[in-house]
Design a protein around this motif. Structure first.
Motif, PDB file in Angstrom:
ATOM      1  N   THR A  98       0.826  -1.220   0.000  1.00 50.39           N
ATOM      2  CA  THR A  98       0.000   0.000   0.000  1.00 50.39           C
ATOM      3  C   THR A  98       0.851   1.258   0.000  1.00 50.39           C
ATOM      4  O   THR A  98       0.509   2.249  -0.657  1.00 50.39           O
ATOM      5  N   ASP A  99       1.976   1.271   0.739  1.00 52.59           N
ATOM      6  CA  ASP A  99       2.829   2.459   0.789  1.00 52.59           C
ATOM      7  C   ASP A  99       3.413   2.778  -0.580  1.00 52.59           C
ATOM      8  O   ASP A  99       3.473   3.945  -0.991  1.00 52.59           O
ATOM      9  N   VAL A 100       3.853   1.766  -1.305  1.00 50.12           N
ATOM     10  CA  VAL A 100       4.427   1.966  -2.644  1.00 50.12           C
ATOM     11  C   VAL A 100       3.354   2.484  -3.597  1.00 50.12           C
ATOM     12  O   VAL A 100       3.572   3.430  -4.365  1.00 50.12           O
ATOM     13  N   LEU A 101       2.176   1.867  -3.541  1.00 48.21           N
ATOM     14  CA  LEU A 101       1.077   2.298  -4.407  1.00 48.21           C
ATOM     15  C   LEU A 101       0.648   3.721  -4.074  1.00 48.21           C
ATOM     16  O   LEU A 101       0.386   4.538  -4.970  1.00 48.21           O
ATOM     17  N   LEU A 102       0.614   4.050  -2.797  1.00 50.29           N
ATOM     18  CA  LEU A 102       0.224   5.391  -2.358  1.00 50.29           C
ATOM     19  C   LEU A 102       1.217   6.434  -2.864  1.00 50.29           C
ATOM     20  O   LEU A 102       0.832   7.514  -3.322  1.00 50.29           O
ATOM     21  N   SER A 103       2.507   6.110  -2.803  1.00 50.73           N
ATOM     22  CA  SER A 103       3.530   7.045  -3.283  1.00 50.73           C
ATOM     23  C   SER A 103       3.402   7.281  -4.780  1.00 50.73           C
ATOM     24  O   SER A 103       3.477   8.419  -5.255  1.00 50.73           O
ATOM     25  N   ALA A 121       0.207  15.579  -1.401  1.00 55.06           N
ATOM     26  CA  ALA A 121      -0.713  14.694  -2.110  1.00 55.06           C
ATOM     27  C   ALA A 121      -0.774  13.329  -1.434  1.00 55.06           C
ATOM     28  O   ALA A 121      -1.847  12.735  -1.292  1.00 55.06           O
ATOM     29  N   ARG A 122       0.376  12.840  -1.009  1.00 60.23           N
ATOM     30  CA  ARG A 122       0.424  11.542  -0.331  1.00 60.23           C
ATOM     31  C   ARG A 122      -0.367  11.580   0.973  1.00 60.23           C
ATOM     32  O   ARG A 122      -1.124  10.650   1.295  1.00 60.23           O
ATOM     33  N   ALA A 123      -0.197  12.665   1.723  1.00 56.50           N
ATOM     34  CA  ALA A 123      -0.925  12.801   2.988  1.00 56.50           C
ATOM     35  C   ALA A 123      -2.427  12.897   2.749  1.00 56.50           C
ATOM     36  O   ALA A 123      -3.237  12.294   3.468  1.00 56.50           O
ATOM     37  N   ALA A 124      -2.827  13.647   1.706  1.00 59.57           N
ATOM     38  CA  ALA A 124      -4.251  13.803   1.411  1.00 59.57           C
ATOM     39  C   ALA A 124      -4.863  12.476   0.956  1.00 59.57           C
ATOM     40  O   ALA A 124      -5.974  12.113   1.372  1.00 59.57           O
ATOM     41  N   LEU A 125      -4.141  11.728   0.104  1.00 56.51           N
ATOM     42  CA  LEU A 125      -4.653  10.438  -0.361  1.00 56.51           C
ATOM     43  C   LEU A 125      -4.734   9.434   0.780  1.00 56.51           C
ATOM     44  O   LEU A 125      -5.664   8.629   0.855  1.00 56.51           O
ATOM     45  N   ALA A 126      -3.744   9.475   1.672  1.00 56.01           N
ATOM     46  CA  ALA A 126      -3.774   8.573   2.830  1.00 56.01           C
ATOM     47  C   ALA A 126      -4.969   8.896   3.725  1.00 56.01           C
ATOM     48  O   ALA A 126      -5.670   7.999   4.208  1.00 56.01           O
ATOM     49  N   ALA A 127      -5.206  10.185   3.950  1.00 59.71           N
ATOM     50  CA  ALA A 127      -6.340  10.590   4.788  1.00 59.71           C
ATOM     51  C   ALA A 127      -7.663  10.205   4.136  1.00 59.71           C
ATOM     52  O   ALA A 127      -8.643   9.909   4.828  1.00 59.71           O
ATOM     53  N   ALA A 128      -7.692  10.208   2.798  1.00 56.00           N
ATOM     54  CA  ALA A 128      -8.933   9.895   2.088  1.00 56.00           C
ATOM     55  C   ALA A 128      -9.356   8.443   2.281  1.00 56.00           C
ATOM     56  O   ALA A 128     -10.517   8.105   2.063  1.00 56.00           O
ATOM     57  N   ARG A 129      -8.435   7.602   2.707  1.00 54.24           N
ATOM     58  CA  ARG A 129      -8.800   6.200   2.946  1.00 54.24           C
ATOM     59  C   ARG A 129      -9.837   6.088   4.061  1.00 54.24           C
ATOM     60  O   ARG A 129     -10.724   5.234   4.008  1.00 54.24           O
ATOM     61  N   GLU A 130      -9.715   6.965   5.063  1.00 52.65           N
ATOM     62  CA  GLU A 130     -10.663   6.975   6.177  1.00 52.65           C
ATOM     63  C   GLU A 130     -11.738   8.040   5.995  1.00 52.65           C
ATOM     64  O   GLU A 130     -12.914   7.806   6.257  1.00 52.65           O
ATOM     65  N   ASP A 131     -11.330   9.227   5.533  1.00 55.21           N
ATOM     66  CA  ASP A 131     -12.245  10.367   5.482  1.00 55.21           C
ATOM     67  C   ASP A 131     -12.971  10.502   4.152  1.00 55.21           C
ATOM     68  O   ASP A 131     -13.874  11.329   4.025  1.00 55.21           O
ATOM     69  N   GLY A 132     -12.540   9.736   3.140  1.00 54.83           N
ATOM     70  CA  GLY A 132     -13.171   9.843   1.834  1.00 54.83           C
ATOM     71  C   GLY A 132     -12.615  11.001   1.021  1.00 54.83           C
ATOM     72  O   GLY A 132     -11.648  11.677   1.430  1.00 54.83           O
ATOM     73  N   PRO A 133     -13.201  11.289  -0.153  1.00 58.94           N
ATOM     74  CA  PRO A 133     -12.703  12.344  -1.053  1.00 58.94           C
ATOM     75  C   PRO A 133     -12.649  13.721  -0.417  1.00 58.94           C
ATOM     76  O   PRO A 133     -11.966  14.605  -0.931  1.00 58.94           O
TER      77      PRO A 133
END
Length: 471
Positions: free
Chosen positions: A278-283, A325-337
């Protein structure tokens, strides 16, 4: 006595500029100079209940009533202004939406006619010219009055759908005209008629409607024109090429990312992106989001301006935005778009100085930045749409595939360490006497490039870019 907040300004304006000792000593009212006594109580006005100035009830009642009348008059004026602005805005908004929808429908019609073989290619070309003219004459969206709000989602969505329809029309017409030119240049081959079982009235020229030259022909064709482009390593066949023939109309109308989660991993893993990590894909997805939303398109025009950012400015800022962008995408996993606008706020901020100690900000450039800001917003909006409709992982896969195609060696991608090794190898061979001080210690340079390139500073990254070390 209660003094409402809306009356404070009126009371302050009535206070004496130079109070007397009797005012301060709560002997006389500071508003009417009448002495306080049994029938006229002193009401403290501050700063404390026992010190400062004092007024009487009749004066304060009069001033509060005056303030109330002024407030009510202002509210009435605001309401009248809002009604007037709305009455002016609604028809202008309706007219602008009608223009957008009209040109969008025209674009869809042009795309349909371009696919129609009964319409001559010359007519298709003129249709595109007239469509582009209509698109050019679409005015800017009317400015929203303050009473209406800061943005109108329906106007924004209509403009976005128009742009998508124009892209489709241009692509369809371009394909039609390209094949038309190729077919017109083909010689007559009557000997092929028997093989093709042509009708008796065949002219002997056999037009093509689909030509697949394979993945490598374009590099050879460009080389024939003196343009050398490094050929990428071969990848797996796209799913559409190995799919069984005979797709029906219903299948063609499926959403563009149907089955994407099954197909994308093969492409990504070819470029070294382990989709199981997941970390590699997220990056990789973060790199793709920065490239798609921020780096390509309008930024090229801003970069080319005389007062535009340097290569080092852009690289340093892209690294900083990658982290966001990485932080926002990671947060979106729980908080959504809803977590993605945190990235948009920084990526499209025209006043924010860029990373790496750069003095550049979008506000300082002479080129207009409206289109740039709109692209950032639109591309992130599309990622949010994919995330909302197909899930968090599908959105990551979509942007990660984009990163492998457009920025496979960027910071945050699996191939970045190899790029850093190449940079260090070239740096050891270069005369760095005129280079920024940050490039003196190669061990520190390597560590910074691997961990946080913007730490070197925009000037150092620009020096590296000028010497073509980053490709």
């Amino acid at each position: 006595m209660h003094i409402p907040s809306y009356a404070y300004g009126t009371i302050r304006a009535a206070l004496p500029s130079v109070p007397t000792s009797r005012h301060v000593g709560s002997v006389d009212c500071c508003l009417c100079d009448e002495p306080f006594g049994k029938d006229l109580a002193a009401i403290p006005l501050g700063p404390t209940p026992t010190s400062g100035l004092f007024g009487c009830r009749p004066c304060l009642t009069r001033l509060i009533a005056q303030a109330r009348r002024a407030r009510d008059a202002a509210l009435t004026q605001d309401a009248e202004r809002a009604r007037a602005e709305s009455a002016d805005w609604v028809p202008r908004r309706k007219a602008h939406l009608a223009r957008l929808d009209g040109v969008r429908e025209a674009a869809e019609a042009v795309a349909g006619l371009a696919r129609d073989k009964d319409v001559e290619a010359r007519q298709v070309a003129w249709l595109l010219i007239s469509l582009e003219s209509a698109y050019t004459w679409v005015p800017e969206a009317p400015e929203l009055p303050a009473s209406v709000g800061r943005e109108d989602p329906e106007l924004k969505d209509a403009s976005f759908r128009l742009d998508l329809s124009m892209i489709t029309a241009r692509e369809t017409v371009a394909e039609r005209l390209a094949y038309h030119l190729i077919n017109e240049a083909q010689p007559e081959e009557p000997e092929m008629c028997e093989e093709f079982e042509c009708p008796e009235d065949c002219t002997g020229r056999h037009d093509s409607s689909h030509i697949d030259c394979g993945p490598d022909a374009v590099y050879e064709d460009l080389a024939a024109h003196g343009v050398t482009v490094e050929q990428p390593e071969p990848g797996p066949l796209p799913a559409r090429l190995v799919a069984p023939p005979g797709k029906n109309e219903a299948e063609e109308k499926h959403p563009p990312f149907t089955g994407f989660e099954e197909q994308a991993p093969a492409v990504l893993e070819h470029f070294g992106v382990d989709t199981g990590d997941t970390d590699v894909l997220l990056s990789a997805a973060a790199v793709g989001l920065v490239v798609d939303a921020w780096r390509e398109g309008p930024l090229d025009v801003i970069h080319a301006a005389a007062d535009g950012p340097s290569d080092g400015d852009i690289f340093a800022q892209s690294v900083d935005l990658y982290r966001r962008a990485r932080a926002a995408l990671a947060a979106a996993r729980e908080d959504g778009p809803e977590a993605l606008p945190a990235f948009v706020a920084v990526a499209s901020d025209v006043d924010l100085p860029w990373a790496g100690g750069s003095s550049f900000a979008l506000r300082t450039v002479s080129e207009p930045v409206t289109e740039f800001v709109r692209q950032v917003d639109d591309r992130v909006w599309f990622t949010a749409k994919v995330m909302r409709e197909q899930g968090w992982r599908a959105a990551l896969l979509h942007r990660a595939v984009s990163a492998t195609v457009k920025a496979s060696t960027h910071f945050g991608m699996p191939r970045w360490p190899a790029t850093v090794a190449s940079v260090l190898e070239h740096l050891t061979e270069l005369d760095r006497s005129s280079a920024p001080e940050a490039l003196a210690d190669l061990a520190a340079v390597e560590a910074a490039l691997l961990e946080a390139p913007d730490r070197l500073g925009a000037d150092a990254l620009d020096w590296i870019s000028r010497h073509a070390l980053l490709g």
